[in-house]
Scaffold this motif. Structure first.
Motif, PDB file in Angstrom:
ATOM      1  N   LEU A  94       0.824  -1.215   0.000  1.00  0.00           N
ATOM      2  CA  LEU A  94       0.000   0.000   0.000  1.00  0.00           C
ATOM      3  C   LEU A  94       0.859   1.266   0.000  1.00  0.00           C
ATOM      4  O   LEU A  94       0.338   2.373   0.077  1.00  0.00           O
ATOM      5  CB  LEU A  94      -0.899   0.023   1.239  1.00  0.00           C
ATOM      6  N   ASN A  95       2.191   1.074  -0.022  1.00  0.00           N
ATOM      7  CA  ASN A  95       3.126   2.201  -0.009  1.00  0.00           C
ATOM      8  C   ASN A  95       3.335   2.783   1.394  1.00  0.00           C
ATOM      9  O   ASN A  95       3.574   3.971   1.563  1.00  0.00           O
ATOM     10  CB  ASN A  95       2.678   3.292  -0.994  1.00  0.00           C
ATOM     11  N   ILE A  96       3.222   1.911   2.414  1.00  0.00           N
ATOM     12  CA  ILE A  96       3.593   2.316   3.771  1.00  0.00           C
ATOM     13  C   ILE A  96       4.816   1.483   4.129  1.00  0.00           C
ATOM     14  O   ILE A  96       4.720   0.253   4.213  1.00  0.00           O
ATOM     15  CB  ILE A  96       2.464   2.040   4.781  1.00  0.00           C
ATOM     16  N   PHE A  97       5.954   2.134   4.313  1.00  0.00           N
ATOM     17  CA  PHE A  97       7.186   1.361   4.432  1.00  0.00           C
ATOM     18  C   PHE A  97       7.812   1.340   5.818  1.00  0.00           C
ATOM     19  O   PHE A  97       8.498   0.407   6.167  1.00  0.00           O
ATOM     20  CB  PHE A  97       8.208   1.820   3.393  1.00  0.00           C
ATOM     21  N   HIS A  98       7.596   2.368   6.596  1.00  0.00           N
ATOM     22  CA  HIS A  98       8.247   2.374   7.905  1.00  0.00           C
ATOM     23  C   HIS A  98       7.215   1.969   8.949  1.00  0.00           C
ATOM     24  O   HIS A  98       6.538   2.809   9.518  1.00  0.00           O
ATOM     25  CB  HIS A  98       8.788   3.772   8.191  1.00  0.00           C
ATOM     26  N   VAL A  99       7.097   0.673   9.181  1.00  0.00           N
ATOM     27  CA  VAL A  99       6.011   0.167  10.020  1.00  0.00           C
ATOM     28  C   VAL A  99       6.546  -0.345  11.353  1.00  0.00           C
ATOM     29  O   VAL A  99       7.515  -1.095  11.396  1.00  0.00           O
ATOM     30  CB  VAL A  99       5.263  -0.975   9.297  1.00  0.00           C
ATOM     31  N   THR A 100       5.925   0.091  12.452  1.00  0.00           N
ATOM     32  CA  THR A 100       6.269  -0.429  13.778  1.00  0.00           C
ATOM     33  C   THR A 100       5.012  -1.051  14.369  1.00  0.00           C
ATOM     34  O   THR A 100       3.978  -0.389  14.474  1.00  0.00           O
ATOM     35  CB  THR A 100       6.759   0.710  14.695  1.00  0.00           C
ATOM     36  N   LEU A 101       5.094  -2.337  14.737  1.00  0.00           N
ATOM     37  CA  LEU A 101       3.916  -3.031  15.250  1.00  0.00           C
ATOM     38  C   LEU A 101       4.148  -3.445  16.692  1.00  0.00           C
ATOM     39  O   LEU A 101       5.232  -3.904  17.044  1.00  0.00           O
ATOM     40  CB  LEU A 101       3.641  -4.286  14.410  1.00  0.00           C
ATOM     41  N   GLU A 102       3.122  -3.267  17.513  1.00  0.00           N
ATOM     42  CA  GLU A 102       3.189  -3.809  18.866  1.00  0.00           C
ATOM     43  C   GLU A 102       2.253  -5.009  18.908  1.00  0.00           C
ATOM     44  O   GLU A 102       1.058  -4.892  18.632  1.00  0.00           O
ATOM     45  CB  GLU A 102       2.755  -2.751  19.886  1.00  0.00           C
ATOM     46  N   ILE A 103       2.812  -6.158  19.238  1.00  0.00           N
ATOM     47  CA  ILE A 103       1.998  -7.372  19.269  1.00  0.00           C
ATOM     48  C   ILE A 103       1.425  -7.544  20.682  1.00  0.00           C
ATOM     49  O   ILE A 103       2.161  -7.467  21.665  1.00  0.00           O
ATOM     50  CB  ILE A 103       2.854  -8.606  18.901  1.00  0.00           C
ATOM     51  N   GLU A 104       0.109  -7.741  20.753  1.00  0.00           N
ATOM     52  CA  GLU A 104      -0.537  -7.948  22.051  1.00  0.00           C
ATOM     53  C   GLU A 104      -1.186  -9.332  22.083  1.00  0.00           C
ATOM     54  O   GLU A 104      -1.660  -9.823  21.064  1.00  0.00           O
ATOM     55  CB  GLU A 104      -1.619  -6.888  22.274  1.00  0.00           C
ATOM     56  N   TYR A 105      -1.234  -9.906  23.284  1.00  0.00           N
ATOM     57  CA  TYR A 105      -1.814 -11.243  23.422  1.00  0.00           C
ATOM     58  C   TYR A 105      -3.131 -11.177  24.178  1.00  0.00           C
ATOM     59  O   TYR A 105      -3.433 -10.189  24.860  1.00  0.00           O
ATOM     60  CB  TYR A 105      -0.806 -12.173  24.098  1.00  0.00           C
ATOM     61  N   LYS A 106      -3.868 -12.270  24.053  1.00  0.00           N
ATOM     62  CA  LYS A 106      -5.233 -12.337  24.577  1.00  0.00           C
ATOM     63  C   LYS A 106      -5.359 -11.881  26.037  1.00  0.00           C
ATOM     64  O   LYS A 106      -6.270 -11.144  26.402  1.00  0.00           O
ATOM     65  CB  LYS A 106      -5.736 -13.785  24.444  1.00  0.00           C
ATOM     66  N   ASN A 107      -4.414 -12.325  26.874  1.00  0.00           N
ATOM     67  CA  ASN A 107      -4.520 -12.016  28.307  1.00  0.00           C
ATOM     68  C   ASN A 107      -3.856 -10.704  28.700  1.00  0.00           C
ATOM     69  O   ASN A 107      -3.724 -10.397  29.877  1.00  0.00           O
ATOM     70  CB  ASN A 107      -3.926 -13.158  29.130  1.00  0.00           C
ATOM     71  N   GLU A 108      -3.450  -9.976  27.693  1.00  0.00           N
ATOM     72  CA  GLU A 108      -2.740  -8.732  27.965  1.00  0.00           C
ATOM     73  C   GLU A 108      -3.746  -7.579  28.004  1.00  0.00           C
ATOM     74  O   GLU A 108      -4.651  -7.511  27.184  1.00  0.00           O
ATOM     75  CB  GLU A 108      -1.740  -8.511  26.824  1.00  0.00           C
ATOM     76  N   VAL A 109      -3.585  -6.682  28.982  1.00  0.00           N
ATOM     77  CA  VAL A 109      -4.476  -5.524  29.022  1.00  0.00           C
ATOM     78  C   VAL A 109      -3.757  -4.352  28.353  1.00  0.00           C
ATOM     79  O   VAL A 109      -2.661  -3.984  28.756  1.00  0.00           O
ATOM     80  CB  VAL A 109      -4.843  -5.152  30.476  1.00  0.00           C
ATOM     81  N   CYS A 110      -4.408  -3.811  27.326  1.00  0.00           N
ATOM     82  CA  CYS A 110      -3.770  -2.701  26.623  1.00  0.00           C
ATOM     83  C   CYS A 110      -4.285  -1.393  27.190  1.00  0.00           C
ATOM     84  O   CYS A 110      -5.445  -1.053  27.046  1.00  0.00           O
ATOM     85  CB  CYS A 110      -4.075  -2.772  25.131  1.00  0.00           C
ATOM     86  N   ASN A 111      -3.440  -0.672  27.901  1.00  0.00           N
ATOM     87  CA  ASN A 111      -3.883   0.668  28.282  1.00  0.00           C
ATOM     88  C   ASN A 111      -2.810   1.702  27.980  1.00  0.00           C
ATOM     89  O   ASN A 111      -1.863   1.869  28.716  1.00  0.00           O
ATOM     90  CB  ASN A 111      -4.340   0.743  29.741  1.00  0.00           C
ATOM     91  N   ASP A 112      -3.021   2.321  26.865  1.00  0.00           N
ATOM     92  CA  ASP A 112      -2.108   3.389  26.475  1.00  0.00           C
ATOM     93  C   ASP A 112      -2.607   4.663  27.102  1.00  0.00           C
ATOM     94  O   ASP A 112      -3.440   5.354  26.560  1.00  0.00           O
ATOM     95  CB  ASP A 112      -2.091   3.517  24.950  1.00  0.00           C
TER      96      ASP A 112
END
Ligand SMILES: [Zn+2]
Ligand SMILES: [Zn+2]
Ligand SMILES: [Zn+2]
Length: 300
Positions: free
Chosen positions: A275-293
């Motif tokens: 899609l022409n997006i080249f500088h990608v940073t991914l944070e992988i989260e798991y089922k039991n993880e609570v995401c609170n940014d």
């Protein structure tokens, strides 16, 4: 192959130089011609060409600067230098247009005599010289060369308008045509300024580049593999209108092995690269993880 590329680079720089010098020359000649014939429409063409010269010259300088490699202090590199050219050119054109409009309006109220014969001769020369320059630069293949040749073509049209206008002034003794033309040319210039500034503003605001729709990207990423349950906290921005960056959280469903995660990240990045997006940073989260940014809890 390398030599061919070198030759092309060389030609391209030559064309840019020619375009720059031609525009500067036109601009000075037009300013003199506008002064001698007392014509505001030729004056406004002078401003237009001055803007083109700035745009060509600055894009040449800043393009080179923007290609310098990133370092410890400038981790993104110098990509945004390329925006600076558009910004400075816009300011030049803005001030120039205000000057023209300021001087044209009183002339609409009380038109001043202009030397229409001088204008006609000047416009004929303008069409010929600018036409040649447009032809000369039309052979370029690179994007910025195409833009330059388009500008040159635009200038030819500008001259044709002045030519027709000055013939009409001669035929009908209608001196008001001159300030009206200069107003129209100024409005046209301001329209371009608006477009450029809007683009710079959007990049400054880190707006999602217009070619992307967040929903579509979400769909594409989740379609990569059924273990991807969700994608959220997405940021997509562009450094300079061409280099696009993205960060996102990827929530995985169930137990996933290290090998699978590595594979998954690779396929997500490939999907985004397409899609022409080249500088990608991914944070992988798991089922039991609570995401609170906490800093970004209003994020999508
Ligand atoms: Zn990186
Ligand atoms: Zn998250
Ligand atoms: Zn965020």
């Amino acid at each position: 192959m390398k030599d061919k590329k070198h030759i092309h680079e060389h030609n391209s720089i030559e064309n840019i130089k020619i375009a720059f010098y031609l525009n500067i020359m036109f601009s000075i000649l037009e300013a003199i011609g506008g002064f001698l014939t007392n014509s505001m429409s030729i004056m406004s063409d002078a401003i237009h060409d001055l803007g083109d010269a700035f745009s060509v010259g600055l894009s040449y300088i800043f393009e080179r600067k923007s290609k310098k490699n990133p370092n410890d202090k400038y981790t993104y590199g110098y990509l945004r230098y390329s925006l600076l050219g558009a910004l400075i050119t816009s300011v030049v054109l803005l001030l120039g247009s205000i000057f023209i409009i300021y001087n044209s309006i009183p002339r609409i109220i009380t038109p001043e005599e202009v030397n229409y014969d001088g204008m006609i001769i000047f416009a004929i020369f303008g069409v010929i010289i600018n036409g040649y320059a447009a032809y000369r630069t039309s052979k370029g293949v690179k994007a910025n060369e195409k833009v330059i040749s388009l500008h040159m073509l635009e200038d030819v049209l500008g001259w044709i308008v002045v030519l027709i206008g000055s013939i009409c002034i001669k035929l009908f003794e209608l001196y008001i045509i001159d300030p009206i033309l200069s107003l129209l040319i100024s409005i046209y210039i301001l329209f371009h300024v608006y477009k450029h500034l809007k683009n710079v503003f959007n990049i400054f605001m880190e707006k999602v580049p217009s070619e992307f729709r967040l929903e579509e990207i979400k769909e594409k990423v989740t379609a990569v593999n059924p273990v991807i349950k969700d994608i959220h906290h997405i940021h997509i921005w562009t450094m300079d209108g061409e280099n696009n960056y993205m960060t996102a959280h990827i929530l995985l469903n169930g137990i996933v092995s290290e090998k699978e995660v590595i594979k998954l990240k690779k396929s997500i990045k490939e999907t985004l690269n397409d899609l022409n997006i080249f500088h990608v940073t991914l944070e992988i989260e798991y089922k039991n993880e609570v995401c609170n940014d906490k800093n970004c809890d209003k994020a999508i």
